[in-house]
Design an enzyme around this catalytic site. Sequence first.
Site, PDB file in Angstrom:
ATOM      1  N   ASN A  16      -3.269  -3.125   6.618  1.00  0.00           N
ATOM      2  CA  ASN A  16      -3.875  -1.959   5.951  1.00  0.00           C
ATOM      3  C   ASN A  16      -3.923  -2.095   4.434  1.00  0.00           C
ATOM      4  OD1 ASN A  16      -4.138  -0.603   8.507  1.00  0.00           O
ATOM      5  ND2 ASN A  16      -1.937  -0.135   8.388  1.00  0.00           N
ATOM      6  N   ARG A  17      -3.866  -3.316   3.960  1.00  0.00           N
ATOM      7  CA  ARG A  17      -3.901  -3.612   2.519  1.00  0.00           C
ATOM      8  C   ARG A  17      -2.697  -3.035   1.766  1.00  0.00           C
ATOM      9  NH1 ARG A  17      -6.893  -6.637   4.533  1.00  0.00           N
ATOM     10  NH2 ARG A  17      -8.944  -7.313   3.809  1.00  0.00           N
ATOM     11  N   LEU A  18      -1.659  -2.637   2.479  1.00  0.00           N
ATOM     12  CA  LEU A  18      -0.441  -2.158   1.819  1.00  0.00           C
ATOM     13  C   LEU A  18       0.506  -3.338   1.637  1.00  0.00           C
ATOM     14  CD1 LEU A  18       0.087   1.277   3.614  1.00  0.00           C
ATOM     15  CD2 LEU A  18      -0.946   0.813   1.383  1.00  0.00           C
TER      16      LEU A  18
END
Length: 214
Positions: free
Chosen positions: A191-193
């Site tokens: 999630n691009r975290l």
Amino acid sequence: MEDLSNYRRSYEKGELTEQNLPEDPISLFKKWFHEVEDFGAVAEVNAMTVSTIGKDGFPKARVVLLKQFTYEGFIFYTNYNSEKGKAIEANPNVCLSFFWHELERQVIIKGVAEKVSENISDGYFESRPEGSRLGAIVSPQSEVIPSRDYLENKLHDLENEYKGKEIPRPKNWGGFIVKPVEVEFWQGRPNRLHDRIRYKLQEDFSWLTDRLAP
């Protein structure tokens, strides 16, 4: 227009948490480096991008090979009269970066470059294959040359000149050590975290760690 908006992937191969972080970034770099090396799918785990600020004010990045690293810094070798060598002489603040996509990891190192001692440069130069040593003499790195034949002919002449003889290290060729002041470790996450842990050198030479937003 070439639309690349659908080029994406999910990063799910690891995590980087504050638990068990070493006190210094070199220890973590060493751990990551050998993990990537042991993974076995990276052609040149020591390939890194060196970014400098040129005399024209523009940044420039190029890939070189890391040849040694210690708790003092990261060492690579080059022609001191090259574009990068002259840029470092004018402004020794540089950035190194590694991207190991196989393990979805990146390391970004901000540091100050300085020449290594001549005996260290001599030792590494003597360890190089004969062709690489001659190549260091042949190439006026970053200068305009008339043709490929110019290099080939010059190499041929030097092969005859130094046949059976010791090949001396050119005085304009040697190592730089980049002494880090800030090191960031990036681990891809879903999630691009992504995980980003930064080490920042303090006045007492200890390292402060922070987590950065992805």
